[in-house]
Design a protein around this motif. Sequence first.
Motif, PDB file in Angstrom:
ATOM      1  N   GLY A  14       7.845  -5.672  -6.614  1.00 37.74           N
ATOM      2  CA  GLY A  14       6.978  -5.340  -5.493  1.00 37.74           C
ATOM      3  C   GLY A  14       7.584  -4.320  -4.559  1.00 37.74           C
ATOM      4  O   GLY A  14       8.531  -3.623  -4.890  1.00 37.74           O
ATOM      5  N   GLU A  15       7.003  -4.262  -3.372  1.00 39.60           N
ATOM      6  CA  GLU A  15       7.508  -3.347  -2.362  1.00 39.60           C
ATOM      7  C   GLU A  15       8.314  -4.153  -1.372  1.00 39.60           C
ATOM      8  O   GLU A  15       8.130  -5.354  -1.252  1.00 39.60           O
ATOM      9  N   ASN A  16       9.195  -3.490  -0.646  1.00 43.74           N
ATOM     10  CA  ASN A  16      10.074  -4.233   0.244  1.00 43.74           C
ATOM     11  C   ASN A  16      10.038  -3.696   1.658  1.00 43.74           C
ATOM     12  O   ASN A  16       9.799  -2.504   1.887  1.00 43.74           O
TER      13      ASN A  16
ATOM     14  N   PHE B 248       4.822  -1.409   8.189  1.00 43.72           N
ATOM     15  CA  PHE B 248       4.779  -1.537   6.728  1.00 43.72           C
ATOM     16  C   PHE B 248       3.526  -0.929   6.094  1.00 43.72           C
ATOM     17  O   PHE B 248       3.610  -0.110   5.183  1.00 43.72           O
ATOM     18  N   PHE B 249       2.363  -1.328   6.588  1.00 44.45           N
ATOM     19  CA  PHE B 249       1.145  -0.903   5.900  1.00 44.45           C
ATOM     20  C   PHE B 249       0.877   0.587   6.080  1.00 44.45           C
ATOM     21  O   PHE B 249       0.325   1.239   5.205  1.00 44.45           O
TER      22      PHE B 249
ATOM     23  N   MET C 128      -2.266  -5.761   9.768  1.00 40.58           N
ATOM     24  CA  MET C 128      -2.090  -6.713   8.693  1.00 40.58           C
ATOM     25  C   MET C 128      -3.254  -7.691   8.632  1.00 40.58           C
ATOM     26  O   MET C 128      -3.097  -8.830   8.227  1.00 40.58           O
TER      27      MET C 128
ATOM     28  N   LYS D 129      -4.314 -13.149   2.382  1.00 42.09           N
ATOM     29  CA  LYS D 129      -2.889 -12.936   2.638  1.00 42.09           C
ATOM     30  C   LYS D 129      -2.165 -14.262   2.523  1.00 42.09           C
ATOM     31  O   LYS D 129      -2.573 -15.252   3.109  1.00 42.09           O
TER      32      LYS D 129
ATOM     33  N   ALA E  95       9.596  -9.079   0.559  1.00 43.51           N
ATOM     34  CA  ALA E  95       8.967  -8.311  -0.513  1.00 43.51           C
ATOM     35  C   ALA E  95       7.468  -8.533  -0.457  1.00 43.51           C
ATOM     36  O   ALA E  95       7.004  -9.616  -0.123  1.00 43.51           O
ATOM     37  N   PHE E  96       6.738  -7.497  -0.799  1.00 42.35           N
ATOM     38  CA  PHE E  96       5.279  -7.536  -0.757  1.00 42.35           C
ATOM     39  C   PHE E  96       4.755  -7.340  -2.167  1.00 42.35           C
ATOM     40  O   PHE E  96       5.063  -6.347  -2.816  1.00 42.35           O
ATOM     41  N   LEU E  97       3.993  -8.319  -2.658  1.00 39.34           N
ATOM     42  CA  LEU E  97       3.448  -8.228  -4.012  1.00 39.34           C
ATOM     43  C   LEU E  97       1.977  -8.628  -3.987  1.00 39.34           C
ATOM     44  O   LEU E  97       1.534  -9.314  -3.060  1.00 39.34           O
ATOM     45  N   THR E  98       1.272  -8.211  -5.003  1.00 41.56           N
ATOM     46  CA  THR E  98      -0.129  -8.633  -5.095  1.00 41.56           C
ATOM     47  C   THR E  98      -0.383  -9.209  -6.475  1.00 41.56           C
ATOM     48  O   THR E  98       0.248  -8.834  -7.446  1.00 41.56           O
TER      49      THR E  98
ATOM     50  N   GLU F 261      -2.433 -11.112  -1.485  1.00 41.72           N
ATOM     51  CA  GLU F 261      -1.404 -10.197  -1.002  1.00 41.72           C
ATOM     52  C   GLU F 261      -0.262 -11.078  -0.502  1.00 41.72           C
ATOM     53  O   GLU F 261      -0.421 -11.798   0.482  1.00 41.72           O
TER      54      GLU F 261
ATOM     55  N   TRP G 138       3.449 -12.071   0.849  1.00 42.66           N
ATOM     56  CA  TRP G 138       4.700 -11.741   1.527  1.00 42.66           C
ATOM     57  C   TRP G 138       5.735 -12.789   1.145  1.00 42.66           C
ATOM     58  O   TRP G 138       5.585 -13.958   1.470  1.00 42.66           O
TER      59      TRP G 138
ATOM     60  N   MET H 120       5.737 -12.170  12.109  1.00 43.24           N
ATOM     61  CA  MET H 120       5.110 -10.945  11.670  1.00 43.24           C
ATOM     62  C   MET H 120       4.408 -11.152  10.323  1.00 43.24           C
ATOM     63  O   MET H 120       3.375 -10.563  10.045  1.00 43.24           O
TER      64      MET H 120
ATOM     65  N   ARG I  78       1.534 -14.311  10.758  1.00 45.54           N
ATOM     66  CA  ARG I  78       0.577 -14.230  11.851  1.00 45.54           C
ATOM     67  C   ARG I  78      -0.866 -14.167  11.362  1.00 45.54           C
ATOM     68  O   ARG I  78      -1.724 -14.875  11.846  1.00 45.54           O
TER      69      ARG I  78
END
Lengths: 622, 220
Positions: free
Chosen positions: A410-412, A469-470, B1, B20, B54-57, B71, B73, B87, B90
Amino acid sequence: MANNTSQEGSPQLKPDTSEETPPPLPPRPENLTFLAGSGRPQSSAGSVKGTQRGSLRPSLLQSKATTALSLEGSGQYTHGETISGSSTPSRQPSLANIGYNYMRSASDVDDTASIRSAVPPSESGVGDVESLLGDVVTERDQTAFESVASVRQDPGLFEETLFGDAAELEKEFETELDEIDELKTDGSNQESVMKAWRSKLKHYLILSSAGKPIYSRHGDDHLITNYIGIIQTIISFYNSADDPLRSFTAGDARFAILSRGYLNLVAISRLHESFSELRAQLEALYMQILSTLTLPNMERMFSSRPSTDLRRPLQGTESLLSALADGFTRGSPSTLLSALECLKLRKAHRNAINNTLLKCRTPSLLYGLIVANGRLVSVVRPKKHSLHPGDLHLVFNMLFEAGGVKAGGGENWIPLCLPGFNNTGYLYMYVSFLSASRDGVEVEERRTADGKGEGEVAIIFISANKEGFFELRQMRNDLIEQMSKNGSLDHILESVSQGRSSCTDILPGTVLRHFLYKSRSNVQYCMSSYDPFFSTPFSRRRLLSIYGDLHAQLHSRPVRLKIHYTTSTSYVALAWSSPVFELYCVAPASTSRAALAQAATALVNWAKRSEERLFLIGGAVF
Amino acid sequence: MAARMQQGGRPGGSRFAQFKLVLLGESAVGKVSLVLRFVKDQFDDYRESTIGAAFLTQTIALDESTTVKFEIWDTAGQERYKSLAPMYYRNANCAVVVYDITQASSLDKAKAWVKELQRQANENIIIALAGNKLDLVSADPTKRAIPAEDAAQYAREAGLLFFETSAKTADNVRELFTAIARKLPLDQAGPRSIRSAGHRPGVDLRPESSGTQGASGCNC
C-alpha cells in the motif's frame, strides 16, 4: 603498504622524503585560496584522549552543511578550473611525476623492487618477487583481490594485504550479519553465545549518559550488560576529567565514541575503518534516533527523568538502526562520501520529469522525490530550502534497506524528523512504491549484494501538513498518469534495468576495475558497477575499505591532499581531489602509474562530459 | 478524509459502497499481517514493525449486486504514534481492534482502544475485536493467554463483533471483514429492494442498536 602523497599547495615541502631531493611537482597555485578556505581541521583520531574539547562535533556527515541538491548559493565552482581540454595534458604528467617520486622515496636503489615493498628484505631480488607474483600480476581477469589468496603461503606478504589473513576474515564476514542466539535461561549456551558475540567484526552500542542500554546491533540485554557497564565506566572516567574520550585502539579493534547530549554512541570495528569513518557512522545512527524522536522530545524525556529507558519510545525503529549499521558494515559509499547516488538519465528526460513534478505540485508539498532503487531520479523543492544528504540517507535507508515500509504494501504516511533540515519538529512523508514493470517494460531483476531485487521506484512527498495524505495521494496519481503518458516512467525503468555501467563500458579497454566519482558541488556521486570484479559481499567490503583509506588520506591531514597513490601486491589505487570532484579508483597491481593516471584522467573527462546525465543538477525548484 | 458513500445507480441495480476502516492495537499483534492476508492474501512469518501508517484498499463482493470497498488505515502500534491515531479513526466507519491471544496484556490495550473509539470516534462506528495468532494456539494450546470465552464476553458487553483469527492460516480473516461489511449501513446507499433476491434473509444491514448480535460471528 607503500604509498605516496603529494601535498597541494606546498610543492616544495616533502615531509615523507625529507632526505631525498624531491622531484619538482607542477605548481597549481589557482587552488590555493580555495583549499585554504575549505581545509577542514581534523581531530587527532588516533589519540586516546580527545584533544579538541571545544569542537565535539566532528566535521563529518553533518558538517558539510549541505545545501545538497540545491545549487543556489552553494559552492559553485567554475568548471574552467577543472579538467578542461587544455589542462589535461599538464595534469597527466603531474600524475606520472608522482609515480616517479614514489619510487625515489621508497627505494632509491632499486626502483622496481620498491613497487613491492612488502617483500621481506631478504627477498629483495627482483627475480624472486617476479616469480612469486608473476602469474598473479599478469592475470588480468582475476579480481584484484583474488590474487591475495594465491600468495598467502608467504607470511611476509600478509601485512601487505589490507586486512591480514583474508580467508579467516572472509569466513567471519560471511556470518557477520547473522543474528546471535538468545541466551537460554539456564545459561547452558552461554559460552557459545558469547563466542558468537565476540567473533563479530563490528559492534554498535548506544547507551544513555546514565548508562542505560538503548541499542546494540548484536546480542540482547543479558549479553551486553557487562560490556555496557565497562563502557559506561570508561566514558564517565574521562568525562569527569572534563576530557571526553573519543577513540582508542585495543589489539586489532578500533573503538570510536561519540557523545551527543544524553547519548553515548560506541562503534567497535575490526574492519580497519578509520576513526573518522566510524564517527561518521555513529553520527548517522544518532541522526536516526533524532529522526524518530526529535531533539527537544528526547531532551525533555531525559531532563525530566535521567534514567529514562529510551528503548520504549524507539520501539520498532531497531530495524532502521540495524539497517544503517549493516550498510556501514557492508560498506557504504554514500556515507563515506556524504553524498547521494543519482540515476543516470538523459538531460532531456530528466528535464521532462522535473517539469512534470512542477506541474503536478500541490500546495502542501515541501519536497518531492522520485527514487529508483536507492538512486535519486528527480527532486522538487522550494527555492529557499534544500535537502541534506544525511537526511536523505535516512529516508533511503528506511525505504530501501529496512524492509518494514516496503513489505507493508500500500501507500504510507510516515511522521519523521529530518534532523539536517530541522531537528525540532516532524514532517510527514507520503511514500508509494511503483510496481517494477509497467506498460510492457520488463525490469530485469538484478540481485544486489544483500540479495534484494532491484527495480523499485518510489515516489516520496514530504509535507509539513499532517493532514496532507489525500492531497499528496492525488498528486501522486496525477504524476504517475503524466509520467506514463510522456514516457518518463519508461525512461526511468529502462535506466534502472541497465544498472550501473562497468568501467570498460565507460572507457573501453581501461585498466580501471572500479571507481567512485563525487561531484562536490552537487553532493552526489556515481560509481561503476561492482560486477564483474567485486561480485561477492566480501570483495565489496575490501574495495570500500580501500576507498575508506584513500578518503582518510585525502581528508584527515591539516593540509588537504590533491592526489594520493597507494600500491599493494594486489592492486594500485588512486585518490584525486579537486575543488570540483573527488575520484577514487582501483586497478590491478600490474598497472603502471602512468597508465593509471591516464585512465583516471580519461574518467574525469568522461564525467565532465556526462555531468548532466550523471547528476541531478539543481532539480525542479518552485 | 471524509468517507464517501456512493449511490449505486448502475443499471443492473448493483450497489457500491465505500467505507473507511482503521486497524488499531498494540504493536506486534499482527495488524499488518491481517491486512495483508485480507488485501493480498499473503503472509510473511517475519515482519518488521510498521513505521507510521499504511493505506490500502480492498473491494469485496457481498453478493452479486453489492460490492463494498474498504479504505484501510493500518496504523503502527507503538506508543509514540498514539497522538496521531485520532487522525486515522476520526472519520472511520469501522474499526478492527486487534490483540494477540497469546499475550494477556494486549487485550488490555485493545480494551483501551475500544474505549477511546467509543468516546472519540464517529458515533456509529462499527468496531470488531480480533484475537489474532490462532494458529499458535492450535499448534500448542498451552500458549493461549486469553480464553476465547472471556474475550467474547467482553465483546458482547461492549457491543463489538468478535473473531479469533489467524493471518497465517487465513482463518476467519475474510469472515471478519465480511461481517463488518454486512453490519455497515449499506441500505443508505441504495433501495432495499435490491436485496430482494433473498440471500441470507436473517442478516439485517442496518446498524444494530444492541451489541448482542456482535458475537454471532464468533466461530471459536
